[in-house]
Design a protein around this motif. Structure first.
Motif, PDB file in Angstrom:
ATOM      1  N   ASP A 168       9.367   6.224   1.009  1.00 13.70           N
ATOM      2  CA  ASP A 168      10.151   7.349   1.518  1.00 13.70           C
ATOM      3  C   ASP A 168       9.355   8.089   2.573  1.00 13.70           C
ATOM      4  OD1 ASP A 168      11.760  10.246  -0.053  1.00 13.70           O
ATOM      5  OD2 ASP A 168      11.676   9.494   1.998  1.00 13.70           O
ATOM      6  N   GLU A 169       9.774   7.931   3.822  1.00 12.93           N
ATOM      7  CA  GLU A 169       9.011   8.509   4.942  1.00 12.93           C
ATOM      8  C   GLU A 169       9.077  10.028   4.953  1.00 12.93           C
ATOM      9  OE1 GLU A 169      13.175   7.649   6.429  1.00 12.93           O
ATOM     10  OE2 GLU A 169      11.686   6.828   5.025  1.00 12.93           O
ATOM     11  N   GLY A 188      13.831   1.003   2.945  1.00 20.06           N
ATOM     12  CA  GLY A 188      15.128   1.377   3.512  1.00 20.06           C
ATOM     13  C   GLY A 188      15.438   0.665   4.815  1.00 20.06           C
ATOM     14  N   VAL A 210       7.319   7.300  -2.767  1.00 21.11           N
ATOM     15  CA  VAL A 210       5.957   7.322  -2.231  1.00 21.11           C
ATOM     16  C   VAL A 210       5.952   7.270  -0.709  1.00 21.11           C
ATOM     17  CG1 VAL A 210       4.903   6.244  -4.253  1.00 21.11           C
ATOM     18  CG2 VAL A 210       5.838   4.818  -2.420  1.00 21.11           C
ATOM     19  N   GLY A 213       2.181   6.844   4.587  1.00 22.08           N
ATOM     20  CA  GLY A 213       1.365   7.454   5.634  1.00 22.08           C
ATOM     21  C   GLY A 213       2.214   8.331   6.539  1.00 22.08           C
ATOM     22  N   ARG A 215       2.956   8.183   9.718  1.00 24.90           N
ATOM     23  CA  ARG A 215       3.770   7.649  10.818  1.00 24.90           C
ATOM     24  C   ARG A 215       5.045   7.010  10.271  1.00 24.90           C
ATOM     25  NH1 ARG A 215      -1.006   7.812  11.497  1.00 24.90           N
ATOM     26  NH2 ARG A 215      -1.436   6.076  10.068  1.00 24.90           N
ATOM     27  N   ILE A 216       6.104   7.049  11.091  1.00 25.12           N
ATOM     28  CA  ILE A 216       7.365   6.398  10.710  1.00 25.12           C
ATOM     29  C   ILE A 216       7.258   4.931  11.086  1.00 25.12           C
ATOM     30  CG2 ILE A 216       9.858   6.324  11.018  1.00 25.12           C
ATOM     31  CD1 ILE A 216       8.967   8.857   9.674  1.00 25.12           C
ATOM     32  N   ALA A 222       6.848  -1.412   7.186  1.00 22.11           N
ATOM     33  CA  ALA A 222       6.749  -0.689   5.908  1.00 22.11           C
ATOM     34  C   ALA A 222       6.717  -1.666   4.739  1.00 22.11           C
ATOM     35  CB  ALA A 222       7.931   0.267   5.774  1.00 22.11           C
TER      36      ALA A 222
HETATM   37  N1  SAM Z   1      14.936   7.291   8.654  1.00 21.28           N
HETATM   38  C1  SAM Z   1      13.983   7.067   9.568  1.00 21.28           C
HETATM   39  C2  SAM Z   1      14.463   7.453  10.891  1.00 21.28           C
HETATM   40  O1  SAM Z   1      15.176   6.715  11.522  1.00 21.28           O
HETATM   41  O2  SAM Z   1      14.063   8.561  11.258  1.00 21.28           O
HETATM   42  C3  SAM Z   1      13.244   5.786   9.669  1.00 21.28           C
HETATM   43  C4  SAM Z   1      13.501   4.761   8.706  1.00 21.28           C
HETATM   44  S1  SAM Z   1      12.189   3.601   8.720  1.00 21.28           S
HETATM   45  C5  SAM Z   1      12.367   2.875  10.280  1.00 21.28           C
HETATM   46  C6  SAM Z   1      12.757   2.355   7.632  1.00 21.28           C
HETATM   47  C7  SAM Z   1      12.239   2.452   6.212  1.00 21.28           C
HETATM   48  O3  SAM Z   1      10.827   2.179   6.201  1.00 21.28           O
HETATM   49  C8  SAM Z   1      12.374   3.762   5.533  1.00 21.28           C
HETATM   50  O4  SAM Z   1      13.649   3.907   4.939  1.00 21.28           O
HETATM   51  C9  SAM Z   1      11.261   3.705   4.479  1.00 21.28           C
HETATM   52  O5  SAM Z   1      11.704   3.009   3.343  1.00 21.28           O
HETATM   53  C10 SAM Z   1      10.183   2.930   5.190  1.00 21.28           C
HETATM   54  N2  SAM Z   1       9.162   3.783   5.825  1.00 21.28           N
HETATM   55  C11 SAM Z   1       8.888   3.884   7.140  1.00 21.28           C
HETATM   56  N3  SAM Z   1       7.846   4.704   7.353  1.00 21.28           N
HETATM   57  C12 SAM Z   1       7.438   5.145   6.141  1.00 21.28           C
HETATM   58  C13 SAM Z   1       6.425   6.032   5.686  1.00 21.28           C
HETATM   59  N4  SAM Z   1       5.576   6.608   6.527  1.00 21.28           N
HETATM   60  N5  SAM Z   1       6.309   6.251   4.350  1.00 21.28           N
HETATM   61  C14 SAM Z   1       7.159   5.659   3.469  1.00 21.28           C
HETATM   62  N6  SAM Z   1       8.146   4.816   3.836  1.00 21.28           N
HETATM   63  C15 SAM Z   1       8.286   4.563   5.152  1.00 21.28           C
END
Ligand code: SAM
Length: 238
Positions: A168-169, A188, A210, A213, A215-216, A222
């Motif tokens: 969970d970002e 996700g 959890v 980190g 960064r997204i 991920a």
């Molecule tokens: N919702 C976000 C957005 O568009 O702003 C980005 C989603 S991210 C590209 C795809 C998935 O990677 C997330 O749903 C999560 O499960 C995981 N993820 C990406 N960065 C993460 C982080 N820093 N911590 C935990 N999960 C992450």
């Protein structure tokens, strides 16, 4: 005679002297691609009986027969860790399956969420990708790949006693390396889970949310980063 490092996955049982036929694609690969011949040896594994050195006793472009000779490695217990990931576009889904197999997952569950980019997959193609990755990374088993399910169905059928780590970002708690088995990681979609999905997942008592980190990360990154953290403690075989 070539004593090879070629590793091949077979579905059939493996036992000393019990000759078995390989798949036509394996015959083509050995005869035409790797230029092997009768008398050469390969390594075989089937996810149950360990890894065997086997001699090629018959080989043509369409047919190969193996005779298992020596048990090289017994069937060691592999980590019981699942990857549940929101389906991505084809090439990224392929990448996630390949890397999850290399990292040691036991089961891969594609999930359909509100923002998922695909709703079906070719399971045979994903299985072929997982088999090739298992052959390459010297695993003794190939992860099971389940048919895609919706997120509500995944949660409704979730087995008690298996901890589900939701990446969970939005969270700031770090992903702890943990030793408990069995476990699973939930990733996700590229667009993220909806608020309603996050609430439903968060309400499930089997779930720990959890962070990976600050960064997204892209979904495929991920998945790889999360599994590396979860399975990093998986010691090499004795
Ligand atoms: N919702 C976000 C957005 O568009 O702003 C980005 C989603 S991210 C590209 C795809 C998935 O990677 C997330 O749903 C999560 O499960 C995981 N993820 C990406 N960065 C993460 C982080 N820093 N911590 C935990 N999960 C992450």
């Amino acid at each position: 005679m070539v004593t090879g490092s070629i590793r091949l996955f077979v579905e059939t049982g493996l036992a000393a002297g019990a000759e078995l036929a390989g798949a036509e694609a394996q015959a083509h690969y050995l005869a035409s691609v790797m230029r092997r011949s009768v008398g050469d040896t390969v390594k075989l594994f089937n996810g149950r009986d360990g890894e065997w050195r086997a001699r090629i006793v018959e080989l043509s472009r369409k047919k190969v027969l193996f005779a298992p000779q020596i048990l090289l490695r017994g069937q060691a217990q592999e980590p019981d860790c699942w990857l549940c990931f929101a389906l991505l576009k084809r090439n990224k889904t392929d990448l996630v399956v390949e890397k999850a197999t290399e990292l040691g997952v036991s089961r891969i569950l594609p999930v359909i969420t509100a923002r998922t980019q695909a709703d079906h997959v070719n399971l045979d193609r994903l299985r072929a990708i997982a088999i090739e990755a298992a052959e390459q990374c010297e695993r003794l088993a190939v992860p099971q790949i389940a048919a895609p399910v919706t997120l509500p169905a995944l949660l409704a059928a979730w087995p008690a006693g298996r901890r589900l780590f939701m990446a969970d970002e939005r969270r700031d708690s770090k992903l702890a390396r943990f030793t408990s088995d069995p476990a699973a990681l939930l990733i996700g979609p590229e667009g993220g889970f909806t608020d309603a999905e996050v609430a439903a997942i968060g309400a499930d008592q089997n779930v720990t949310r959890v962070s990976l980190g600050a960064r997204i990360l892209r979904a495929e990154t991920a998945a790889i980063a999360g599994l590396a953290l979860l399975l990093a403690g998986d010691p090499p075989e004795e």
